[in-house]
Design a protein around this motif. Structure first.
Motif, PDB file in Angstrom:
ATOM      1  N   TRP A  89       0.941  -1.097  -0.160  1.00 26.14           N
ATOM      2  CA  TRP A  89      -0.058   0.082  -0.082  1.00 26.14           C
ATOM      3  C   TRP A  89       0.810   1.302   0.079  1.00 26.14           C
ATOM      4  CZ3 TRP A  89      -4.637  -0.318  -1.697  1.00 26.14           C
ATOM      5  CH2 TRP A  89      -5.421  -1.380  -1.387  1.00 26.14           C
ATOM      6  N   LEU A  92       2.081   1.710  -3.465  1.00 27.30           N
ATOM      7  CA  LEU A  92       1.083   2.203  -4.146  1.00 27.30           C
ATOM      8  C   LEU A  92       0.613   3.755  -3.853  1.00 27.30           C
ATOM      9  CD1 LEU A  92      -1.178  -1.040  -4.169  1.00 27.30           C
ATOM     10  CD2 LEU A  92      -0.480  -0.042  -6.213  1.00 27.30           C
ATOM     11  N   CYS A  96       1.109   6.001  -7.250  1.00 28.03           N
ATOM     12  CA  CYS A  96      -0.059   6.605  -7.527  1.00 28.03           C
ATOM     13  C   CYS A  96      -0.016   8.123  -7.689  1.00 28.03           C
ATOM     14  CB  CYS A  96      -1.377   6.194  -6.847  1.00 28.03           C
ATOM     15  SG  CYS A  96      -1.876   4.681  -7.383  1.00 28.03           S
ATOM     16  N   GLY A 123      -6.370   4.901  -7.899  1.00 24.43           N
ATOM     17  CA  GLY A 123      -5.330   3.981  -8.327  1.00 24.43           C
ATOM     18  C   GLY A 123      -5.345   2.963  -7.023  1.00 24.43           C
ATOM     19  N   ALA A 127      -6.099  -0.943  -7.655  1.00 25.71           N
ATOM     20  CA  ALA A 127      -5.124  -2.237  -7.232  1.00 25.71           C
ATOM     21  C   ALA A 127      -5.740  -3.061  -6.120  1.00 25.71           C
ATOM     22  CB  ALA A 127      -3.964  -1.340  -6.545  1.00 25.71           C
ATOM     23  N   ALA A 131      -5.975  -7.248  -6.545  1.00 25.40           N
ATOM     24  CA  ALA A 131      -5.360  -7.849  -5.541  1.00 25.40           C
ATOM     25  C   ALA A 131      -6.574  -9.044  -4.875  1.00 25.40           C
ATOM     26  CB  ALA A 131      -4.791  -7.366  -4.680  1.00 25.40           C
ATOM     27  N   GLY A 183      -2.232   2.493 -10.472  1.00 26.03           N
ATOM     28  CA  GLY A 183      -2.439   1.433  -9.361  1.00 26.03           C
ATOM     29  C   GLY A 183      -2.684  -0.136 -10.033  1.00 26.03           C
ATOM     30  N   GLY A 184      -3.406  -0.123 -11.268  1.00 29.04           N
ATOM     31  CA  GLY A 184      -3.549  -1.016 -12.022  1.00 29.04           C
ATOM     32  C   GLY A 184      -2.249  -1.821 -12.352  1.00 29.04           C
ATOM     33  N   SER A 186       0.862  -1.228 -11.382  1.00 30.19           N
ATOM     34  CA  SER A 186       1.559  -1.371 -10.201  1.00 30.19           C
ATOM     35  C   SER A 186       1.050  -2.980  -9.315  1.00 30.19           C
ATOM     36  CB  SER A 186       1.582  -0.158  -9.105  1.00 30.19           C
ATOM     37  OG  SER A 186       2.060   0.821  -9.572  1.00 30.19           O
ATOM     38  N   ALA A 187      -0.243  -2.939  -9.209  1.00 28.09           N
ATOM     39  CA  ALA A 187      -0.792  -4.104  -8.804  1.00 28.09           C
ATOM     40  C   ALA A 187      -0.304  -5.234  -9.712  1.00 28.09           C
ATOM     41  CB  ALA A 187      -2.235  -3.925  -8.635  1.00 28.09           C
TER      42      ALA A 187
END
Length: 202
Positions: A89, A92, A96, A123, A127, A131, A183-184, A186-187
């Motif tokens: 987190w 992220l 973000c 974001g 994410a 997850a 966010g997408g 990165s996740a």
């Protein structure tokens, strides 16, 4: 002892949103001087004040705008806070915030100023939904679909009805898109790379 342990675990779990909320509240209390120093301001960033790419997300148009974003932050954390580790987190949050600001700087030269946490929140929400989907949560697909539908509406028709009135000013929908993309991506990296998945998946 067990009760104290649960309390400490709960506080630790909510440490990120509580710290973020406290920072935004402090910036609000600084008033106009704080806003002038910290908000995303394109001309000032190009003149070397790069901190505004991050700090601008803590500045808000007013108390109603701040309240909306803090309620949204609490909702994101209540729904999805357990899908990733705190380390994930934090990464992220920083990515973000940074790439949301960079997206506006590079792709939206007409946006001279921007404030608010909503781009970052989009974001984090995306994410967390990805997850949750990866860990088999049944509600994750619904949450993800709702967010994608909102982003599509904003890109095709502009801000959601009533959102500008509620925020007390203009809504920069591209900031929501850039935050969600960051966010997408990165996740996805966290979940696809096995070593990172073990470290970051909640």
């Amino acid at each position: 002892m067990q009760s104290n342990s649960r309390m400490m675990t709960g506080f630790y779990h909510w440490g990120i949103p509580l710290s973020l909320a406290a920072s935004a509240l402090l910036v609000m209390l600084l008033g106009e001087d704080g806003e002038a120093l910290l908000r995303y301001q394109r001309s000032e960033i190009l003149n070397g004040e790069g901190w505004r790419l991050l700090s601008g997300h803590l500045v808000h148009l007013g108390w109603s705008h701040l309240s909306m974003n803090l309620l949204a932050l609490a909702l994101v954390w209540a729904l999805l806070g357990d899908t990733l580790t705190l380390a994930a987190w934090l990464l992220l949050l920083l990515s973000c915030a940074l790439f949301d600001g960079l997206g506006l700087l590079l792709l939206n030269p007409g946006v001279e100023w921007y404030v608010g946490l909503s781009g970052v929140l989009h974001g984090l929400f995306l994410a967390g939904s990805l997850a949750g989907l990866a860990s088999g949560r049944r509600d994750a697909l619904l949450l993800l679909s709702a967010l994608v539908a909102k982003l599509a509406w904003e890109q095709l028709a502009g801000p959601l009805p009533g959102s500008e009135a509620a925020a007390g000013g203009p809504v920069v929908v591209d900031a929501h898109l850039y935050g969600a993309i960051t966010g997408g991506v990165s996740a996805a990296l966290m979940l696809v790379v096995p070593r990172w998945r073990r470290r970051f998946l909640g």
